[in-house]
Structure formats: C-alpha cells, structure tokens
Scaffold this motif. Structure first.
Motif: not given
Length: 348
Positions: A171, A174, A181, A185, A189, A192, A264
C-alpha cells in the motif's frame, strides 16, 4: 488478478481449516503437529509460504484469523439477503470475492482485520518471540492526576504489519486519484480500512490501586475491542460505502469531483450489488428461497424484504423442552416435558 488470487489462497486455508476438517485443525495444540500440517500443506503464494515458514508459530493465528473473519461476516449478515454464505467449492466466498461490490469490500476488510486481531492477541499473550506488549506507552501519563501507562497494551503495529505482509499488499499511496481504481486497488484499500478499524475501535482500560480500592493511583493500558465490535464498526462502514467508478464520477458536478478524496477508513466499491433475491448459479448467488424470515420485523429479516415480495410459507413447528424442574431430596432433579407449537415462516 493477483490480489484475488492471494485472497483465494487465504480462503483455501479457510476451506481446509473451517469447512473440511475443523476438528483436526482446531483441535491441534502441540507445535509439532502444527508443523506437520504446516506451511507446505497450505496453498500459499511463494511469498506467503516463506513468511509462514519463518513465522510458523503464527500459523494458529492465521487459522484463528480465518475463523474470526468468516464467523463475524456471517454474524453481521445473518438477517440480510446476502448472508455471507461460504461455498464448499474454492474459494470460500465464491463470486463475491471478485465481484467488486460492497460485499467484496466487506469481505476484504473483515479478513484483514481478523488477521491483525488474531496476531496481536497472540503477541499480547506472550506466544511470540518477536512481539509482545506495546511498551512505548509505559511510564508516561499524568502523575499529577494519579495515573500512568502500564500493564500490557496491545501491540497492533506488529499485527498490522503481518496482515499487510501476509495479504501481499504494497500500500503506497492510499489517496490515489478517483479514476484509477481497479479491483486490485479496491481490495488493497478495503483491506487497509479493515486494519484501521482495529486501531479506531481500541479503548483504554484502567485498574485502580490505592487504600481499600480507592482510585488514588490508576494504571492504564490500550486494548483492542472484542472482534464483534470491530465487525459492527465495519458493517456500518459497509452501509456507508462509496462507489468509485468512471460512471459514478460522470454523474457528479465537476466542482464536487475536485473535492472528492477517499478517506482511508471508508469502504469503497466499483460495481452495484445484485439484489440477491433469485438464485444465480453462474454467479454463485443462492437466492433467498427457503430462508427463515420474521413476519413481524420491518428490518431486512422481515418476510417482505427478505422474500423480495414473493411471499412466504408458514409451518407449525413443535418445540419440546424440559420445564418446571424441581430438586427432589435426595438427589435428583425432576422435570416436566413442555410442548409448544410455534409458527415458522420461510420465503417462497
């Protein structure tokens, strides 16, 4: 793609752990046996296998993470049309793993969070050589107010590192641009965001010291929330998830687009979800036929919503249980058998 492949492999472990030989796996206690069932028997990417063999002591943590993630997903969605059902085929979550919907988002988030939680718990219990409690806080605090940091704070930094490493994520940035996207990804995301959820739901616990229990001095430490609370937090994130595609972008006014920054902590998805009402074998959707519903509920488990307006069948179910138990001297308990007839409703 690569990401779905890696997660499928994590779910292959899951398949072995949860769906095929639960007892053999979860009944394992001695490290020797874990080694025998160890890394080489799991379908892992080379990088995961290397991580696994270097840290084979974490294997029970990975298994616990898998169990936590699946159980929590099913608990959060037990009343919904999509009830986070796991397939007997591989990978465990079937089509939902790659559909790019908000269900995919939740799966990735809850699995990544489960990994942080289980590994961190393992650290705090002292099962690990390379991690333990988070000692960085110790000794700090406010002496004037009569409390200090002590005890064993959960060291989520190690668990978070391991979760990232195990799920093969790099990552970097972010806050990527809204148009770039891909499923890859998106999954990064959301994983995370799952890890961040552990951090966001942590709390401070304290213990009092002082004469006869007075709180003259307190020792405090940081602790992870029970995983159910993390699941509830992520379910709320799921409800407020955000679509990030070219089409959703075109619908926005230009000035809103410029301001658009994906937090995020937010869950994101690419594609709208199907309604999960009707069976679709090709896409692994079970439909809601035969699901039990609640006639009086106005929520997602209510017969109207869950059955998608198709109506429901009612069966009378006989329920027998022991009741009016009395202790008889000496020495046994005498009970009556009580029967009740209850209506049960299932979707047509």
């Amino acid at each position: 793609g690569m990401e779905a492949g890696v997660l499928s492999e994590l779910f292959l472990i899951l398949n072995k752990v949860l769906l095929i030989s639960v007892n053999r796996w979860l009944g394992v206690t001695s490290p020797g046996v874990v080694e025998k069932l160890g890394c080489s028997n799991l379908s892992l990417s080379p990088r995961q296998r290397e991580l696994c063999s270097r840290k084979s002591i974490l294997l029970p943590g990975v298994r616990e993470a898998a169990r936590l993630g699946v159980a929590e997903c099913q608990r959060q969605f037990r009343h919904e049309r999509w009830n986070c059902s796991t397939n007997q085929e591989v990978p465990v979550f079937g089509h939902e793993l790659t559909s790019g919907t908000k269900e995919t988002a939740f799966i990735y988030a809850v699995m990544a969070a489960g990994l942080v939680h289980a590994v961190t718990r393992s650290c705090s219990q002292g099962n690990m050589t390379e991690c333990g409690c988070d000692a960085r806080l110790r000794g700090g605090g406010s002496a004037a107010e009569g409390w200090h940091w002590g005890g064993c704070s959960d060291h989520i930094q190690y668990g978070t590192w391991f979760s990232r490493k195990f799920m093969d994520h790099t990552v970097k940035n972010m806050s990527m641009s809204h148009s770039s996207y891909t499923l890859n990804t998106m999954n990064q995301h959301n994983s995370e965001a799952g890890r961040q959820a552990i951090n966001r739901t942590m709390s401070t616990d304290c213990r009092c010291h002082g004469v006869s229990g007075s709180c003259a001095v307190k020792t405090c430490w940081r602790t992870m929330a029970p995983f159910e609370r993390v699941g509830t937090y992520l379910k709320d994130r799921y409800e407020h998830s955000m679509q990030v595609t070219e089409r959703s972008k075109r619908k926005m006014k230009w000035k809103d687009q410029r301001r658009l920054h994906v937090d995020k902590h937010q869950l994101i998805f690419l594609n709208k979800s199907p309604n999960y009402c009707l069976e679709d074998r090709r896409r692994g959707i079970a439909g809601t036929r035969g699901r039990r519903c609640n006639r009086t509920s106005t929520g997602p488990d209510g017969c109207n919503l869950l059955c998608c307006g198709r109506g429901y069948n009612t069966h009378v179910v006989r329920h027998v249980q022991r009741c009016e138990c009395k202790f008889v001297w000496c020495c046994y308990v005498h009970c009556r058998r009580c029967e009740s007839m209850n209506d049960m409703h299932t979707c047509k």
